[in-house]
Every structure is written in C-alpha cells, then in structure tokens.
Design an enzyme around this catalytic site. Structure first.
Site, short mmCIF file in Angstrom:
data_model
loop_
_atom_site.label_atom_id
_atom_site.label_comp_id
_atom_site.label_asym_id
_atom_site.label_seq_id
_atom_site.Cartn_x
_atom_site.Cartn_y
_atom_site.Cartn_z
N TRP A 152 0.86 -1.19 0.00
CA TRP A 152 0.00 0.00 0.00
C TRP A 152 0.90 1.24 0.00
CZ3 TRP A 152 -2.07 2.70 4.83
CH2 TRP A 152 -3.00 3.68 4.47
N ASP A 181 -0.53 -5.73 9.19
CA ASP A 181 -1.53 -4.69 8.93
C ASP A 181 -2.78 -5.41 8.44
OD1 ASP A 181 -3.01 -2.50 8.31
OD2 ASP A 181 -1.80 -1.87 6.59
N LYS A 234 -13.12 -0.16 6.83
CA LYS A 234 -13.81 -0.90 5.77
C LYS A 234 -14.85 -1.87 6.33
CE LYS A 234 -10.04 0.75 3.88
NZ LYS A 234 -9.68 1.57 2.77
C1 LMR Z 1 -6.92 2.68 -0.33
O1 LMR Z 1 -5.85 2.06 -0.41
O2 LMR Z 1 -7.53 3.10 -1.31
C2 LMR Z 1 -7.51 2.96 1.03
O3 LMR Z 1 -6.82 2.26 2.00
C3 LMR Z 1 -7.68 4.39 1.31
C4 LMR Z 1 -6.40 5.11 1.52
O4 LMR Z 1 -6.29 5.82 2.52
O5 LMR Z 1 -5.48 5.00 0.70
#
Ligand code: LMR
Length: 398
Positions: free
Chosen positions: A130, A211, A246
C-alpha cells in the site's frame, strides 16, 4: 522560513477522488480509493452502525477525555474480534491494545514504537505494498526495504523469492505483512504459506508486523485472521495494526487499533507505558465516536449478528463482482486472460495494464483507477460492469 518548502504532488489515491468528482461524464466510474459501494454506487452507513449511534445519542452522558489508550471496552472487543476469545496472547496478558485514529494512526504509532525500541530498525515491506505504508514508516525514521511478493506476469505470489529474501534478513528486522485482502494486489498467502512464514520469522528472530485493514472482506472474519492469530501465538514479539474503516464502514470516523505483543506479562507492562507515552506526544488520545460505535456493536449479540450479516453481504457481493468482471471482459472477445480476478481476495486487484492504458481509460472513458492499474472491485456494479469491460477491451486492442 516557509520559502524553504517545495510544493509536493497530491496523494495518488486521494487525488483520484478529486478528479472523479470534477468529471461531468455521466458514465464515469470510480475504481480508485478503497471504499465499499453498493449497487447504487453509494457507501451506505451499516445498519448496526446506525443502531449503535442511535443508542449512543440516547445514552451517552459525557464527552470527557478517554486517555491515550482509548476506550477499554473497544480495546477488549477489538482484540477478541481479531485474535478470537481464547487466544494465548490474551490469556497470557502479553498484549497491549490502544484505540487509534484509523489504521494509519495504528501503523504510525507502531512505527514510532519500533523507532523508540531501536532507531535504525529495518522494516521489510512487500513489493508491492500500500503506497502509504512507506511514508508512514519512513516518517518514523525507520529503514524500509522490500521483499518480493506479487508477480505481475503470473498474477501469483512469488512465494519462493519472498522466503529466500526473508532468509537473508537480520534478527530484529521487522516484516510487514498484509493480514488479508492484500492492498494493492489482492493475492493472499494460503494457510500453508502462513505456516511457512511463521516458522521462518520465529526461527530467524524477525518481528512480525501485521496490517489487517480488511478483516471479513476476504473469506470471513475468522478465516481472514488465520495469519495474524498464528503469528500472535508463535512469535514472542509482534505488532498489529487494524482498521474499522472498511469492515464497519467507519472511514471518516478514524477508528483503528494498535496491538503490541510482548514475550511476557512483565514486558507487556513496560511496552504499554512506552506506547501510551508515544501516543500522548503525538495526538494525546484518539477520537471517541467511531470506537464507541464499534464497542456498542460488539458488546451486543443482536447488533453483532446484524453487522456480521451485512458484512457477509458485502463480502459476497465483491466476490460476485470479481466473477462478473472476468466473465464480462471475456465476453467482449478480449484475448487477454482475466480469470485471475475471481481467485484474488478483497477490494483490490491489478488489471495488469500499463500507465498509458490507465490514462486512456481515465481520459477517454472517465474510468478512474490508480496508475498501477489497481482497481477497487467494490466500485463496480451492474450499471457499469459492461461499460468497464468493453472500455478495457477497446483500450487493450490499441
Ligand atoms: C486505499 O488504499 O484506497 C484505502 O486504504 C484508502 C487510503 O487511505 O489510501
């Protein structure tokens, strides 16, 4: 002094929300930010959440401070939701739990905790991970390095490469793992692979940092927690960041938790004092409302059932959309294979197209996704599936 600053680019995920809102095309489709949407494209408030808020409005008598750890009741229930009621780490009182401002708050407090333990700590993150993991960790001055994870060509996990890279890590290094519904690739470790990773981490003295932001949106609440529960049982030291954004749909309420597992109860007390001191020096204490909602739901059997049932509807809808997308793309005559999409879990998958093709989908068809071609499956619906499939097929034809 402000003149020393340079303007920074907008956040790649959050900026898509802005671009999408500004687009006047009635056919526009938002597959960007990871937010669950129903068939009407609406991110509704879950029924149990509304019921809990109604109850809180009628019964809440104070808005006084709650302290750096947040609400005790929330921490009790969220740790049991994650680890199960009978988990050894809970029984042995090895765990410190703190309510945090969302999953990001949890990640950052965990990172600050690691930096306090050892400032030059290295955290291994999956390639890819992420996007916000990196600044959250580097912001705490930690070293960040990658282990191989997803193979864009085979659409599978590079498990052997992941293991051999982690074999080269040093004792005391931290390994960040996605508990379920990998963001961005949707490819999750199997239970057998979790078993192998747990053995490797414990044997090498590596510290797991899980996470888990999508519990309940992959295979089920318990199934999605397999890896985190296993590691919490086997590893002497561990960190967990969880989010209620979520699975409770509490995005803007900023509700999450950080959990730190110590080798024994005595060390856990030291851990707790350090974690709470770090929290105090950052935001002092978390916002209360979202956690009060979660606590109200999880402490009431009826609300817990209503919430779990609604979560199951969301999970099944995402899975169904995955199947429909793969079928609809194939039905356009597209020669590229998308049958991997229903095999993956949670909100995200990579389409596996290049940045130019992502740009064409945005500019010519008003279909928004992250440049990496990560799509939010929950942004699809029966109203836009054909349009997305056909547009993608057109772009792939060149
Ligand atoms: C995403 O990856 O789209 C979500 O977790 C929202 C974010 O804060 O990036």
């Amino acid at each position: 002094m402000f003149e020393h600053l340079h303007a920074l680019p907008a956040d790649p995920i959050l900026n898509l929300m802005v671009q999408y809102r500004q687009d006047n095309n009635p056919l526009k489709v938002d597959l960007g930010v990871g937010v669950y949407k129903d068939e009407q494209g609406h991110t509704a408030i879950m029924q149990a959440v509304t019921a809990a808020e109604t109850h809180l409005l009628a019964t809440e008598t104070t808005k006084t401070y709650i302290g750096p750890a947040g609400a005790e009741g929330f921490n009790y229930h969220i740790s049991r939701l994650l680890l199960g009621n009978e988990h050894s780490a809970l029984k042995d009182k090895r765990i410190t739990v703190a309510q945090t401002p969302g999953g990001c708050g949890a990640l950052r407090m965990a990172a600050e905790f690691l930096a306090k333990c050892a400032p030059d700590t290295t955290v291994w993150v999956s390639d890819p991970t992420w996007a916000n993991h990196i600044p959250l960790l580097k912001g705490a001055r930690l070293n960040v390095t990658e282990y191989p994870y997803y193979d864009g060509a085979t659409k599978a996990i590079r498990f052997d490469a992941m293991c051999s890279t982690l074999e080269s890590a040093n004792a005391g290094d931290v390994v960040l793992l996605h508990g379920c519904c990998h963001n961005p690739c949707g490819a999750d470790l199997s239970t057998d692979q979790w078993d192998i990773i747990a053995e490797l981490l414990v044997r090498k003295g590596l510290i797991p940092f899980v996470d888990i932001a999508y519990q309940g949106l992959g295979d089920g609440l318990d199934e999605d927690a397999y890896g985190v529960r296993l590691l919490a049982d086997k590893a002497p030291e561990m960190l967990i960041a969880s989010s209620c954004s979520k699975n409770f749909g509490l995005y803007r309420e900023r509700t999450g938790s950080v959990m730190i597992i110590a080798p024994n109860q005595q060390q856990a007390a030291v851990t707790a004092s350090n974690l709470f001191s770090i929290i105090r020096s950052h935001y002092s204490m978390p916002p209360a409302h979202g956690a009060a909602i979660v606590e109200t739901i999880l402490s009431n059997t009826e609300l817990t059932k209503s919430w779990g049932d609604e979560l199951a509807v969301m999970r099944n809808r995402i899975l169904q959309l995955r199947h429909q997308l793969a079928n609809d793309i194939a039905a356009t005559g597209c020669t590229q294979d998308f049958s991997f999409i229903p095999q993956q879990k949670g909100m995200f998958s990579f389409l596996g197209i290049n940045k130019d093709q992502v740009g064409r989908l945005r500019d010519e068809y008003s279909i928004y996704m992250v440049d990496s071609s990560r799509i939010n499956i929950a942004g699809l619906s029966s109203h836009n599936l054909n349009y997305v499939a056909q547009s993608l097929s057109n772009v792939l034809k060149g």
